[in-house]
Motif scaffolding. Structure first.
Motif, PDB file in Angstrom:
ATOM      1  N   PHE A  88       0.828  -1.209   0.000  1.00  0.00           N
ATOM      2  CA  PHE A  88       0.000   0.000   0.000  1.00  0.00           C
ATOM      3  C   PHE A  88       0.867   1.264   0.000  1.00  0.00           C
ATOM      4  O   PHE A  88       0.627   2.208  -0.766  1.00  0.00           O
ATOM      5  CB  PHE A  88      -0.913  -0.014   1.230  1.00  0.00           C
ATOM      6  N   VAL A  89       1.899   1.265   0.840  1.00  0.00           N
ATOM      7  CA  VAL A  89       2.789   2.427   0.915  1.00  0.00           C
ATOM      8  C   VAL A  89       3.573   2.594  -0.382  1.00  0.00           C
ATOM      9  O   VAL A  89       3.689   3.707  -0.912  1.00  0.00           O
ATOM     10  CB  VAL A  89       3.756   2.294   2.109  1.00  0.00           C
ATOM     11  N   VAL A  90       4.108   1.497  -0.897  1.00  0.00           N
ATOM     12  CA  VAL A  90       4.897   1.561  -2.133  1.00  0.00           C
ATOM     13  C   VAL A  90       4.065   2.152  -3.267  1.00  0.00           C
ATOM     14  O   VAL A  90       4.525   3.029  -4.012  1.00  0.00           O
ATOM     15  CB  VAL A  90       5.426   0.162  -2.509  1.00  0.00           C
ATOM     16  N   LYS A  91       2.819   1.707  -3.393  1.00  0.00           N
ATOM     17  CA  LYS A  91       1.964   2.190  -4.474  1.00  0.00           C
ATOM     18  C   LYS A  91       1.523   3.630  -4.248  1.00  0.00           C
ATOM     19  O   LYS A  91       1.590   4.459  -5.164  1.00  0.00           O
ATOM     20  CB  LYS A  91       0.735   1.282  -4.620  1.00  0.00           C
ATOM     21  N   GLY A  94       4.425   6.091  -4.348  1.00  0.00           N
ATOM     22  CA  GLY A  94       5.198   6.060  -5.587  1.00  0.00           C
ATOM     23  C   GLY A  94       6.663   5.746  -5.353  1.00  0.00           C
ATOM     24  O   GLY A  94       7.538   6.338  -5.983  1.00  0.00           O
ATOM     25  N   ILE A  95       6.937   4.800  -4.468  1.00  0.00           N
ATOM     26  CA  ILE A  95       8.328   4.484  -4.117  1.00  0.00           C
ATOM     27  C   ILE A  95       8.981   3.641  -5.197  1.00  0.00           C
ATOM     28  O   ILE A  95       8.469   2.590  -5.574  1.00  0.00           O
ATOM     29  CB  ILE A  95       8.390   3.751  -2.763  1.00  0.00           C
ATOM     30  N   ASP A  96      10.101   4.115  -5.689  1.00  0.00           N
ATOM     31  CA  ASP A  96      10.933   3.377  -6.647  1.00  0.00           C
ATOM     32  C   ASP A  96      12.369   3.498  -6.165  1.00  0.00           C
ATOM     33  O   ASP A  96      13.185   4.212  -6.740  1.00  0.00           O
ATOM     34  CB  ASP A  96      10.764   3.942  -8.064  1.00  0.00           C
ATOM     35  N   ASP A  97      12.667   2.812  -5.068  1.00  0.00           N
ATOM     36  CA  ASP A  97      13.951   2.989  -4.397  1.00  0.00           C
ATOM     37  C   ASP A  97      14.148   1.823  -3.442  1.00  0.00           C
ATOM     38  O   ASP A  97      13.257   0.991  -3.261  1.00  0.00           O
ATOM     39  CB  ASP A  97      13.945   4.315  -3.626  1.00  0.00           C
ATOM     40  N   ASP A  98      15.323   1.761  -2.809  1.00  0.00           N
ATOM     41  CA  ASP A  98      15.506   0.821  -1.711  1.00  0.00           C
ATOM     42  C   ASP A  98      14.504   1.172  -0.611  1.00  0.00           C
ATOM     43  O   ASP A  98      14.179   2.355  -0.415  1.00  0.00           O
ATOM     44  CB  ASP A  98      16.921   0.913  -1.146  1.00  0.00           C
ATOM     45  N   LYS A 177      15.896  -3.356  -6.735  1.00  0.00           N
ATOM     46  CA  LYS A 177      15.697  -4.326  -7.815  1.00  0.00           C
ATOM     47  C   LYS A 177      14.760  -5.458  -7.408  1.00  0.00           C
ATOM     48  O   LYS A 177      14.246  -6.190  -8.257  1.00  0.00           O
ATOM     49  CB  LYS A 177      17.046  -4.894  -8.268  1.00  0.00           C
ATOM     50  N   HIS A 178      14.537  -5.618  -6.097  1.00  0.00           N
ATOM     51  CA  HIS A 178      13.670  -6.685  -5.610  1.00  0.00           C
ATOM     52  C   HIS A 178      12.250  -6.211  -5.295  1.00  0.00           C
ATOM     53  O   HIS A 178      11.395  -7.047  -4.944  1.00  0.00           O
ATOM     54  CB  HIS A 178      14.272  -7.326  -4.353  1.00  0.00           C
ATOM     55  N   MET A 179      11.988  -4.916  -5.396  1.00  0.00           N
ATOM     56  CA  MET A 179      10.686  -4.391  -5.002  1.00  0.00           C
ATOM     57  C   MET A 179       9.522  -4.988  -5.799  1.00  0.00           C
ATOM     58  O   MET A 179       8.437  -5.202  -5.239  1.00  0.00           O
ATOM     59  CB  MET A 179      10.680  -2.868  -5.092  1.00  0.00           C
ATOM     60  N   PRO A 180       9.654  -5.279  -7.097  1.00  0.00           N
ATOM     61  CA  PRO A 180       8.530  -5.893  -7.823  1.00  0.00           C
ATOM     62  C   PRO A 180       8.091  -7.247  -7.247  1.00  0.00           C
ATOM     63  O   PRO A 180       6.959  -7.683  -7.479  1.00  0.00           O
ATOM     64  CB  PRO A 180       9.075  -6.052  -9.251  1.00  0.00           C
ATOM     65  N   LEU A 181       8.973  -7.903  -6.497  1.00  0.00           N
ATOM     66  CA  LEU A 181       8.629  -9.197  -5.925  1.00  0.00           C
ATOM     67  C   LEU A 181       7.552  -9.085  -4.854  1.00  0.00           C
ATOM     68  O   LEU A 181       6.821 -10.057  -4.598  1.00  0.00           O
ATOM     69  CB  LEU A 181       9.876  -9.858  -5.335  1.00  0.00           C
TER      70      LEU A 181
END
Length: 237
Positions: A88-91, A94-98, A177-181
């Motif tokens: 929920f937070v990532v979406k 808009g987080i695109d980071d470590d 690089k692992h966030m899409p998982l």
């Protein structure tokens, strides 16, 4: 409970300072951090908004911006769970980071910069580990085995017969690089509430490393552990 009847656990004071605030002041020591997100259910959103207002006034200026995100859930039937809240937070942010993730009922005294440097050197995701030494206590947690390079080679949530005294303590750094998982894990229908389940799944997908901390750590899981931590911190002030 009963202290959490009308107040979220991370806002309970330890020696007069909310647990969440103690965690954030540790996070502020990590130079790479450029934003902090506190996720809450709808019931306690007001408590967190009030805390953030008071904390901002107290500090006058924050080292990095802090945002409270209300996931709008109201009960156990519609709750997103810990992993669902991360997603929920990532979406929504808009987080695109470590992503550094810390459970809000963790009290610890070790430099987070040591942990983030450890993960950065390995260019991968990592989790913080604590050596409990006691086999009786270990079985209450996610138990971890690592190889000679500190890579996680086994993770079992609350095993009856633990093969290690290392436990996961609710502090994680997920590499960009692992966030899409995270989304893939949820789409596969895995448990959305227990972070340990995600860690158990993740180490089988990517190289995941374990950093063993030194220093005090409290898992505030009940009133007794809260009282012990509060008494210790009061005696040190």
């Amino acid at each position: 409970y009963p202290l959490t009847k009308d107040r979220p656990k991370p806002l309970l004071p330890i020696a007069g300072i909310p647990m969440l605030q103690r965690i954030i002041e540790q996070v502020n020591e990590v130079p790479e951090v450029d934003g902090i997100y506190v996720v809450t259910n709808h019931r306690f959103a007001g408590s967190y908004y009030n805390w953030l207002r008071d904390y901002t006034l107290q500090k006058q200026s924050l080292p990095v911006p802090i945002e409270v995100l209300d996931d709008l859930t109201t009960n156990n039937d519609n709750r997103l769970g810990a992993i669902g809240d991360m997603d929920f937070v990532v979406k929504n942010a808009g987080i695109d980071d470590d992503l550094l993730v810390i459970s809000g009922d963790n009290l610890f005294e070790f430099p987070l910069t040591d942990f983030t440097s450890f993960a950065r050197e390995r260019k991968s995701s990592a989790i913080c580990l604590h050596d409990l030494a006691s086999p009786e206590l270990v079985s209450l947690y996610g138990v971890v085995e690592t190889d000679t390079d500190s890579k996680v080679i086994d993770f079992v949530e609350k095993p009856a017969k633990p093969r290690s005294t290392l436990i996961s303590m609710g502090v994680y750094l997920f590499h960009r690089k692992h966030m899409p998982l995270l989304r893939r894990y949820l789409e596969e229908g895995n448990n959305a509430d227990r972070p340990g389940n995600y860690v158990e799944w993740l180490y089988q997908q990517v190289d995941l490393y374990g950093y063993v901390i030194s220093g005090k750590w409290f898992d505030i899981g009940d009133i007794d552990s809260y009282n012990r931590a509060n008494e210790l911190y009061l005696s040190e002030d």
